[in-house]
Design a protein around this motif. Structure first.
Motif, PDB file in Angstrom:
ATOM      1  N   MET A   1       2.922   1.647 -38.359  1.00  0.00           N
ATOM      2  CA  MET A   1       1.767   2.474 -38.024  1.00  0.00           C
ATOM      3  C   MET A   1       0.495   1.689 -38.347  1.00  0.00           C
ATOM      4  SD  MET A   1       0.524   6.194 -39.495  1.00  0.00           S
ATOM      5  CE  MET A   1       2.063   6.966 -39.130  1.00  0.00           C
ATOM      6  N   GLN A   2      -0.439   1.763 -37.432  1.00  0.00           N
ATOM      7  CA  GLN A   2      -1.725   1.103 -37.628  1.00  0.00           C
ATOM      8  C   GLN A   2      -2.676   2.033 -38.374  1.00  0.00           C
ATOM      9  OE1 GLN A   2      -2.430   0.496 -33.396  1.00  0.00           O
ATOM     10  NE2 GLN A   2      -2.202  -1.702 -33.697  1.00  0.00           N
ATOM     11  N   SER A   3      -3.764   1.461 -38.872  1.00  0.00           N
ATOM     12  CA  SER A   3      -4.811   2.243 -39.528  1.00  0.00           C
ATOM     13  C   SER A   3      -6.130   2.008 -38.808  1.00  0.00           C
ATOM     14  CB  SER A   3      -4.969   1.832 -40.986  1.00  0.00           C
ATOM     15  OG  SER A   3      -3.819   2.144 -41.720  1.00  0.00           O
ATOM     16  N   PHE A   4      -6.962   3.031 -38.792  1.00  0.00           N
ATOM     17  CA  PHE A   4      -8.298   2.936 -38.218  1.00  0.00           C
ATOM     18  C   PHE A   4      -9.275   3.429 -39.275  1.00  0.00           C
ATOM     19  CE2 PHE A   4     -11.985   4.625 -35.982  1.00  0.00           C
ATOM     20  CZ  PHE A   4     -12.292   3.587 -35.116  1.00  0.00           C
ATOM     21  N   ILE A   5     -10.195   2.563 -39.663  1.00  0.00           N
ATOM     22  CA  ILE A   5     -11.184   2.939 -40.677  1.00  0.00           C
ATOM     23  C   ILE A   5     -12.329   3.683 -39.994  1.00  0.00           C
ATOM     24  CG2 ILE A   5     -12.805   2.096 -42.406  1.00  0.00           C
ATOM     25  CD1 ILE A   5     -10.890  -0.322 -42.758  1.00  0.00           C
ATOM     26  N   LEU A   6     -12.493   4.925 -40.374  1.00  0.00           N
ATOM     27  CA  LEU A   6     -13.508   5.782 -39.775  1.00  0.00           C
ATOM     28  C   LEU A   6     -14.851   5.548 -40.441  1.00  0.00           C
ATOM     29  CD1 LEU A   6     -13.932   8.071 -37.717  1.00  0.00           C
ATOM     30  CD2 LEU A   6     -13.453   9.672 -39.551  1.00  0.00           C
ATOM     31  N   LYS A   7     -15.860   5.316 -39.636  1.00  0.00           N
ATOM     32  CA  LYS A   7     -17.231   5.198 -40.131  1.00  0.00           C
ATOM     33  C   LYS A   7     -17.981   6.414 -39.634  1.00  0.00           C
ATOM     34  CE  LYS A   7     -16.876   0.234 -39.995  1.00  0.00           C
ATOM     35  NZ  LYS A   7     -17.066  -0.955 -39.188  1.00  0.00           N
ATOM     36  N   GLY A   8     -18.213   7.348 -40.511  1.00  0.00           N
ATOM     37  CA  GLY A   8     -18.828   8.612 -40.120  1.00  0.00           C
ATOM     38  C   GLY A   8     -17.850   9.747 -40.357  1.00  0.00           C
ATOM     39  N   ASP A   9     -18.209  10.930 -39.869  1.00  0.00           N
ATOM     40  CA  ASP A   9     -17.386  12.115 -40.097  1.00  0.00           C
ATOM     41  C   ASP A   9     -16.185  12.205 -39.168  1.00  0.00           C
ATOM     42  OD1 ASP A   9     -19.096  12.949 -42.113  1.00  0.00           O
ATOM     43  OD2 ASP A   9     -20.346  14.131 -40.754  1.00  0.00           O
ATOM     44  N   TYR A  10     -16.342  11.705 -37.924  1.00  0.00           N
ATOM     45  CA  TYR A  10     -15.261  11.816 -36.940  1.00  0.00           C
ATOM     46  C   TYR A  10     -15.481  10.818 -35.812  1.00  0.00           C
ATOM     47  CZ  TYR A  10     -18.610  14.297 -33.982  1.00  0.00           C
ATOM     48  OH  TYR A  10     -19.693  14.620 -33.223  1.00  0.00           O
ATOM     49  N   ILE A  11     -14.444  10.686 -34.967  1.00  0.00           N
ATOM     50  CA  ILE A  11     -14.547   9.927 -33.729  1.00  0.00           C
ATOM     51  C   ILE A  11     -13.877  10.784 -32.663  1.00  0.00           C
ATOM     52  CG2 ILE A  11     -12.415   8.634 -34.215  1.00  0.00           C
ATOM     53  CD1 ILE A  11     -13.664   6.270 -32.653  1.00  0.00           C
ATOM     54  N   GLN A  12     -14.439  10.814 -31.467  1.00  0.00           N
ATOM     55  CA  GLN A  12     -13.834  11.590 -30.397  1.00  0.00           C
ATOM     56  C   GLN A  12     -12.544  10.905 -29.950  1.00  0.00           C
ATOM     57  OE1 GLN A  12     -16.713  12.198 -27.292  1.00  0.00           O
ATOM     58  NE2 GLN A  12     -17.882  13.649 -28.505  1.00  0.00           N
ATOM     59  N   LEU A  37      -0.400  12.994 -22.699  1.00  0.00           N
ATOM     60  CA  LEU A  37       0.271  11.803 -23.217  1.00  0.00           C
ATOM     61  C   LEU A  37      -0.144  11.448 -24.640  1.00  0.00           C
ATOM     62  CD1 LEU A  37      -0.007   9.569 -20.023  1.00  0.00           C
ATOM     63  CD2 LEU A  37       1.899  11.034 -20.726  1.00  0.00           C
ATOM     64  N   VAL A  38      -1.074  12.211 -25.205  1.00  0.00           N
ATOM     65  CA  VAL A  38      -1.601  11.905 -26.537  1.00  0.00           C
ATOM     66  C   VAL A  38      -1.272  13.051 -27.491  1.00  0.00           C
ATOM     67  CG1 VAL A  38      -3.665  11.316 -27.856  1.00  0.00           C
ATOM     68  CG2 VAL A  38      -3.489  10.625 -25.469  1.00  0.00           C
ATOM     69  N   LYS A  39      -0.800  12.686 -28.683  1.00  0.00           N
ATOM     70  CA  LYS A  39      -0.505  13.688 -29.706  1.00  0.00           C
ATOM     71  C   LYS A  39      -1.437  13.492 -30.892  1.00  0.00           C
ATOM     72  CE  LYS A  39       4.422  14.283 -28.830  1.00  0.00           C
ATOM     73  NZ  LYS A  39       5.766  14.205 -29.450  1.00  0.00           N
ATOM     74  N   CYS A  40      -1.844  14.603 -31.462  1.00  0.00           N
ATOM     75  CA  CYS A  40      -2.634  14.608 -32.688  1.00  0.00           C
ATOM     76  C   CYS A  40      -1.830  15.367 -33.728  1.00  0.00           C
ATOM     77  CB  CYS A  40      -3.986  15.278 -32.456  1.00  0.00           C
ATOM     78  SG  CYS A  40      -5.010  15.343 -33.945  1.00  0.00           S
ATOM     79  N   ASN A  41      -1.475  14.689 -34.803  1.00  0.00           N
ATOM     80  CA  ASN A  41      -0.678  15.293 -35.878  1.00  0.00           C
ATOM     81  C   ASN A  41       0.608  15.923 -35.352  1.00  0.00           C
ATOM     82  OD1 ASN A  41      -2.625  14.522 -37.797  1.00  0.00           O
ATOM     83  ND2 ASN A  41      -3.830  16.336 -37.324  1.00  0.00           N
ATOM     84  N   GLY A  42       1.258  15.224 -34.414  1.00  0.00           N
ATOM     85  CA  GLY A  42       2.563  15.638 -33.911  1.00  0.00           C
ATOM     86  C   GLY A  42       2.556  16.617 -32.760  1.00  0.00           C
ATOM     87  N   GLN A  43       1.376  17.068 -32.325  1.00  0.00           N
ATOM     88  CA  GLN A  43       1.310  18.033 -31.231  1.00  0.00           C
ATOM     89  C   GLN A  43       0.434  17.505 -30.106  1.00  0.00           C
ATOM     90  OE1 GLN A  43       0.473  22.029 -32.314  1.00  0.00           O
ATOM     91  NE2 GLN A  43       2.103  22.108 -33.819  1.00  0.00           N
ATOM     92  N   VAL A  44       0.870  17.742 -28.875  1.00  0.00           N
ATOM     93  CA  VAL A  44       0.078  17.328 -27.710  1.00  0.00           C
ATOM     94  C   VAL A  44      -1.257  18.061 -27.758  1.00  0.00           C
ATOM     95  CG1 VAL A  44      -0.061  17.382 -25.194  1.00  0.00           C
ATOM     96  CG2 VAL A  44       2.110  16.837 -26.310  1.00  0.00           C
ATOM     97  N   ASP A  45      -2.325  17.317 -27.506  1.00  0.00           N
ATOM     98  CA  ASP A  45      -3.663  17.914 -27.509  1.00  0.00           C
ATOM     99  C   ASP A  45      -4.382  17.483 -26.241  1.00  0.00           C
ATOM    100  OD1 ASP A  45      -6.414  18.665 -28.132  1.00  0.00           O
ATOM    101  OD2 ASP A  45      -5.653  18.927 -30.172  1.00  0.00           O
ATOM    102  N   ILE A  58      -2.713   9.903 -34.760  1.00  0.00           N
ATOM    103  CA  ILE A  58      -2.755   9.970 -33.303  1.00  0.00           C
ATOM    104  C   ILE A  58      -1.623   9.113 -32.753  1.00  0.00           C
ATOM    105  CG2 ILE A  58      -4.148   9.514 -31.247  1.00  0.00           C
ATOM    106  CD1 ILE A  58      -5.245  11.754 -33.089  1.00  0.00           C
ATOM    107  N   GLU A  59      -0.923   9.652 -31.742  1.00  0.00           N
ATOM    108  CA  GLU A  59       0.180   8.936 -31.109  1.00  0.00           C
ATOM    109  C   GLU A  59      -0.092   8.803 -29.614  1.00  0.00           C
ATOM    110  OE1 GLU A  59       4.152  10.454 -32.210  1.00  0.00           O
ATOM    111  OE2 GLU A  59       3.064  11.765 -33.594  1.00  0.00           O
ATOM    112  N   PHE A  60       0.206   7.617 -29.087  1.00  0.00           N
ATOM    113  CA  PHE A  60       0.049   7.370 -27.653  1.00  0.00           C
ATOM    114  C   PHE A  60       0.937   6.200 -27.249  1.00  0.00           C
ATOM    115  CE2 PHE A  60      -2.145   4.972 -24.231  1.00  0.00           C
ATOM    116  CZ  PHE A  60      -2.005   5.907 -23.216  1.00  0.00           C
ATOM    117  N   ASP A  61       1.730   6.394 -26.236  1.00  0.00           N
ATOM    118  CA  ASP A  61       2.518   5.317 -25.645  1.00  0.00           C
ATOM    119  C   ASP A  61       3.356   4.562 -26.683  1.00  0.00           C
ATOM    120  OD1 ASP A  61       3.389   3.889 -23.425  1.00  0.00           O
ATOM    121  OD2 ASP A  61       1.860   2.340 -23.691  1.00  0.00           O
ATOM    122  N   GLY A  62       4.007   5.307 -27.581  1.00  0.00           N
ATOM    123  CA  GLY A  62       4.874   4.705 -28.584  1.00  0.00           C
ATOM    124  C   GLY A  62       4.150   4.079 -29.771  1.00  0.00           C
ATOM    125  N   GLN A  63       2.838   4.252 -29.827  1.00  0.00           N
ATOM    126  CA  GLN A  63       2.045   3.685 -30.916  1.00  0.00           C
ATOM    127  C   GLN A  63       1.455   4.804 -31.753  1.00  0.00           C
ATOM    128  OE1 GLN A  63      -0.288   0.066 -29.363  1.00  0.00           O
ATOM    129  NE2 GLN A  63      -0.110   1.431 -27.608  1.00  0.00           N
TER     130      GLN A  63
END
Length: 68
Positions: A1-12, A37-45, A58-63
């Motif tokens: 699993m990769q990590s994304f460092i958030l700068k700010g409160d959120y990212i769309q 095709l995109v899941k957020c915390n295990g659920q399609v959103d 976040i999950e997408f295309d096996g990543q």
């Protein structure tokens, strides 16, 4: 699993897909979300403007990426 460092409160969600280089452009990101095709915390959103925050996975295309 990769990590994304958030700068700010959120990212769309569609911005995150582009930032991770999982899609080439915004239209492709929007289409991926609209087609479920995109899941957020295990659920399609289907929300393109979903505010992804620290702790979300976040999950997408096996990543996966965890927002830190």
């Amino acid at each position: 699993m990769q990590s994304f460092i958030l700068k700010g409160d959120y990212i769309q969600l569609i911005q995150l897909l582009k930032a991770m280089s999982w899609v080439e452009h915004g239209a492709m990101a929007q289409l991926a979300v609209e087609e479920g095709l995109v899941k957020c915390n295990g659920q399609v959103d289907y929300r393109k403007r979903l505010k992804v925050k620290v702790g979300d996975i976040i999950e997408f295309d096996g990543q996966q990426v965890k927002i830190v």
